[in-house]
Motif scaffolding. Structure first.
Motif, PDB file in Angstrom:
ATOM      1  N   ALA A  44       0.850  -1.190   0.000  1.00  0.00           N
ATOM      2  CA  ALA A  44       0.000   0.000   0.000  1.00  0.00           C
ATOM      3  C   ALA A  44       0.887   1.241   0.000  1.00  0.00           C
ATOM      4  O   ALA A  44       1.999   1.223   0.514  1.00  0.00           O
ATOM      5  N   GLU A  45       0.357   2.317  -0.590  1.00  0.00           N
ATOM      6  CA  GLU A  45       1.128   3.550  -0.719  1.00  0.00           C
ATOM      7  C   GLU A  45       0.282   4.752  -0.312  1.00  0.00           C
ATOM      8  O   GLU A  45      -0.913   4.788  -0.584  1.00  0.00           O
ATOM      9  N   ASP A  46       0.935   5.727   0.271  1.00  0.00           N
ATOM     10  CA  ASP A  46       0.297   7.002   0.589  1.00  0.00           C
ATOM     11  C   ASP A  46       0.251   7.887  -0.655  1.00  0.00           C
ATOM     12  O   ASP A  46       1.222   7.958  -1.410  1.00  0.00           O
ATOM     13  N   GLY A  47      -0.868   8.548  -0.869  1.00  0.00           N
ATOM     14  CA  GLY A  47      -0.961   9.604  -1.857  1.00  0.00           C
ATOM     15  C   GLY A  47      -1.029   9.191  -3.314  1.00  0.00           C
ATOM     16  O   GLY A  47      -0.857  10.033  -4.189  1.00  0.00           O
ATOM     17  N   HIS A  48      -1.292   7.924  -3.611  1.00  0.00           N
ATOM     18  CA  HIS A  48      -1.355   7.504  -5.011  1.00  0.00           C
ATOM     19  C   HIS A  48      -2.688   6.870  -5.385  1.00  0.00           C
ATOM     20  O   HIS A  48      -2.811   6.322  -6.480  1.00  0.00           O
ATOM     21  N   GLY A  49      -3.665   6.899  -4.502  1.00  0.00           N
ATOM     22  CA  GLY A  49      -4.945   6.268  -4.788  1.00  0.00           C
ATOM     23  C   GLY A  49      -4.796   4.758  -4.806  1.00  0.00           C
ATOM     24  O   GLY A  49      -3.734   4.214  -4.500  1.00  0.00           O
ATOM     25  N   PRO A  50      -5.841   4.027  -5.200  1.00  0.00           N
ATOM     26  CA  PRO A  50      -5.783   2.568  -5.176  1.00  0.00           C
ATOM     27  C   PRO A  50      -5.226   1.921  -6.447  1.00  0.00           C
ATOM     28  O   PRO A  50      -4.710   0.810  -6.411  1.00  0.00           O
ATOM     29  N   VAL A  51      -5.305   2.599  -7.585  1.00  0.00           N
ATOM     30  CA  VAL A  51      -4.960   1.963  -8.858  1.00  0.00           C
ATOM     31  C   VAL A  51      -3.454   1.918  -9.098  1.00  0.00           C
ATOM     32  O   VAL A  51      -2.906   0.873  -9.457  1.00  0.00           O
ATOM     33  N   LEU A  52      -2.764   3.036  -8.913  1.00  0.00           N
ATOM     34  CA  LEU A  52      -1.324   3.062  -9.190  1.00  0.00           C
ATOM     35  C   LEU A  52      -0.534   2.060  -8.350  1.00  0.00           C
ATOM     36  O   LEU A  52       0.329   1.356  -8.896  1.00  0.00           O
ATOM     37  N   PRO A  53      -0.808   1.940  -7.043  1.00  0.00           N
ATOM     38  CA  PRO A  53      -0.077   0.916  -6.285  1.00  0.00           C
ATOM     39  C   PRO A  53      -0.332  -0.499  -6.802  1.00  0.00           C
ATOM     40  O   PRO A  53       0.578  -1.327  -6.830  1.00  0.00           O
ATOM     41  N   MET A  54      -1.564  -0.782  -7.241  1.00  0.00           N
ATOM     42  CA  MET A  54      -1.863  -2.116  -7.768  1.00  0.00           C
ATOM     43  C   MET A  54      -1.108  -2.360  -9.075  1.00  0.00           C
ATOM     44  O   MET A  54      -0.518  -3.424  -9.277  1.00  0.00           O
ATOM     45  N   LEU A  55      -1.123  -1.388  -9.966  1.00  0.00           N
ATOM     46  CA  LEU A  55      -0.403  -1.550 -11.225  1.00  0.00           C
ATOM     47  C   LEU A  55       1.095  -1.733 -10.976  1.00  0.00           C
ATOM     48  O   LEU A  55       1.739  -2.573 -11.610  1.00  0.00           O
ATOM     49  N   SER A  56       1.638  -0.966 -10.043  1.00  0.00           N
ATOM     50  CA  SER A  56       3.060  -1.108  -9.697  1.00  0.00           C
ATOM     51  C   SER A  56       3.350  -2.505  -9.161  1.00  0.00           C
ATOM     52  O   SER A  56       4.355  -3.120  -9.524  1.00  0.00           O
ATOM     53  N   TYR A  57       2.482  -2.992  -8.297  1.00  0.00           N
ATOM     54  CA  TYR A  57       2.694  -4.319  -7.717  1.00  0.00           C
ATOM     55  C   TYR A  57       2.599  -5.413  -8.786  1.00  0.00           C
ATOM     56  O   TYR A  57       3.431  -6.329  -8.823  1.00  0.00           O
ATOM     57  N   LEU A  58       1.613  -5.320  -9.670  1.00  0.00           N
ATOM     58  CA  LEU A  58       1.449  -6.341 -10.703  1.00  0.00           C
ATOM     59  C   LEU A  58       2.642  -6.383 -11.663  1.00  0.00           C
ATOM     60  O   LEU A  58       2.946  -7.431 -12.230  1.00  0.00           O
ATOM     61  N   LYS A  59       3.337  -5.253 -11.825  1.00  0.00           N
ATOM     62  CA  LYS A  59       4.512  -5.199 -12.693  1.00  0.00           C
ATOM     63  C   LYS A  59       5.800  -5.543 -11.943  1.00  0.00           C
ATOM     64  O   LYS A  59       6.831  -5.716 -12.564  1.00  0.00           O
ATOM     65  N   SER A  60       5.733  -5.675 -10.632  1.00  0.00           N
ATOM     66  CA  SER A  60       6.942  -5.846  -9.823  1.00  0.00           C
ATOM     67  C   SER A  60       7.510  -7.260  -9.895  1.00  0.00           C
ATOM     68  O   SER A  60       6.801  -8.233 -10.167  1.00  0.00           O
ATOM     69  N   ASP A  61       8.808  -7.364  -9.601  1.00  0.00           N
ATOM     70  CA  ASP A  61       9.451  -8.672  -9.492  1.00  0.00           C
ATOM     71  C   ASP A  61       8.873  -9.448  -8.317  1.00  0.00           C
ATOM     72  O   ASP A  61       8.789 -10.678  -8.374  1.00  0.00           O
ATOM     73  N   ALA A  62       8.480  -8.736  -7.261  1.00  0.00           N
ATOM     74  CA  ALA A  62       7.904  -9.405  -6.085  1.00  0.00           C
ATOM     75  C   ALA A  62       6.671 -10.213  -6.496  1.00  0.00           C
ATOM     76  O   ALA A  62       6.507 -11.362  -6.071  1.00  0.00           O
ATOM     77  N   PHE A  63       5.811  -9.638  -7.310  1.00  0.00           N
ATOM     78  CA  PHE A  63       4.608 -10.348  -7.753  1.00  0.00           C
ATOM     79  C   PHE A  63       4.959 -11.451  -8.754  1.00  0.00           C
ATOM     80  O   PHE A  63       4.448 -12.563  -8.664  1.00  0.00           O
ATOM     81  N   LYS A  64       5.839 -11.141  -9.693  1.00  0.00           N
ATOM     82  CA  LYS A  64       6.191 -12.114 -10.731  1.00  0.00           C
ATOM     83  C   LYS A  64       6.914 -13.327 -10.146  1.00  0.00           C
ATOM     84  O   LYS A  64       6.658 -14.459 -10.545  1.00  0.00           O
ATOM     85  N   ASN A  65       7.812 -13.093  -9.192  1.00  0.00           N
ATOM     86  CA  ASN A  65       8.641 -14.174  -8.660  1.00  0.00           C
ATOM     87  C   ASN A  65       8.014 -14.913  -7.482  1.00  0.00           C
ATOM     88  O   ASN A  65       8.358 -16.059  -7.218  1.00  0.00           O
ATOM     89  N   SER A  66       7.135 -14.251  -6.756  1.00  0.00           N
ATOM     90  CA  SER A  66       6.531 -14.878  -5.584  1.00  0.00           C
ATOM     91  C   SER A  66       5.108 -14.359  -5.385  1.00  0.00           C
ATOM     92  O   SER A  66       4.833 -13.606  -4.443  1.00  0.00           O
ATOM     93  N   PRO A  67       4.185 -14.746  -6.258  1.00  0.00           N
ATOM     94  CA  PRO A  67       2.812 -14.257  -6.114  1.00  0.00           C
ATOM     95  C   PRO A  67       2.191 -14.776  -4.822  1.00  0.00           C
ATOM     96  O   PRO A  67       2.490 -15.885  -4.390  1.00  0.00           O
ATOM     97  N   PRO A  68       1.355 -13.961  -4.196  1.00  0.00           N
ATOM     98  CA  PRO A  68       0.749 -14.375  -2.928  1.00  0.00           C
ATOM     99  C   PRO A  68      -0.350 -15.407  -3.130  1.00  0.00           C
ATOM    100  O   PRO A  68      -0.907 -15.532  -4.219  1.00  0.00           O
ATOM    101  N   GLN A  69      -0.664 -16.110  -2.058  1.00  0.00           N
ATOM    102  CA  GLN A  69      -1.820 -17.002  -2.087  1.00  0.00           C
ATOM    103  C   GLN A  69      -3.094 -16.176  -2.222  1.00  0.00           C
ATOM    104  O   GLN A  69      -4.022 -16.548  -2.936  1.00  0.00           O
TER     105      GLN A  69
END
Length: 192
Positions: free
Chosen positions: A115-140
């Motif tokens: 979660a991020e301050d000051g970016h609304g709900p969409v930008l943090p989600m898009l950032s996470y979906l593009k991140s290595d954290a999501f690609k390499n270790s997606p959550p349950q």
């Protein structure tokens, strides 16, 4: 806590988390005076302070692993799988609200916050979906905190590739169509 408990119940019913349950405890820290959003939006301070909503007491809380839980570094072959990821706005990111802690306690699981301050709900989600954290270790389980006030708003996609966002939308529409088809099956047809 209420939202965390409702999410925990829904997750336990629909997609129980794998792995060993963990115990977390939440403790009250200090009570501070909180100046809420409404006070920030009303341009009455300082001349008309008497017309402003009262400042509210906020009891800060902190959540930690229970004393009987092993520390994450203690496990020789620790599982790197992320059980739960949280993406959202300042409501999730701000430690004043201890939403991550409430989720940990209710879910009996670790929660990694994106979660991020000051970016609304969409930008943090898009950032996470593009991140290595999501690609390499997606959550349950992925929890997306999306405040109601953002629903009617044309949300920004920032520097996200519009083609990629369109592909995400198409994939979501296909999944909704499949879910609708599965729900529309009659019991007789489902038995065949």
């Amino acid at each position: 806590e209420i939202a965390a408990n409702q999410l925990a119940k829904a997750i336990a019913d629909k997609a129980p988390l794998m792995g060993q349950p963990q115990r977390f405890v939440t403790e009250a820290e200090q009570t501070v005076v909180h100046k809420g959003d409404l006070r920030l939006f009303l341009p009455l301070d300082p001349l008309f302070e008497n017309l402003m909503p009262a400042k509210e007491p906020l009891q800060k809380r902190v959540t930690r692993a229970a004393d009987d839980q092993p520390a994450a570094d203690d496990a020789l072959f620790a599982d790197n799988e992320v059980p739960v990821a949280l993406v959202g706005t300042s409501y999730s990111a701000n430690p004043n609200w201890n939403f991550v802690g409430a989720l940990k306690q209710a879910l009996h699981s670790d929660v990694v916050s994106y979660a991020e301050d000051g970016h609304g709900p969409v930008l943090p989600m898009l950032s996470y979906l593009k991140s290595d954290a999501f690609k390499n270790s997606p959550p349950q389980v992925l929890i997306w905190e999306f405040p109601e006030r953002y629903l009617p708003v044309n949300n920004e996609i920032g520097d996200a590739d519009p083609q990629w966002v369109a592909e995400l939308k198409q994939a979501g529409a296909r999944q909704q169509n499949v879910a609708a088809l599965n729900k529309s099956e009659t019991p007789d047809r489902a038995q065949n």
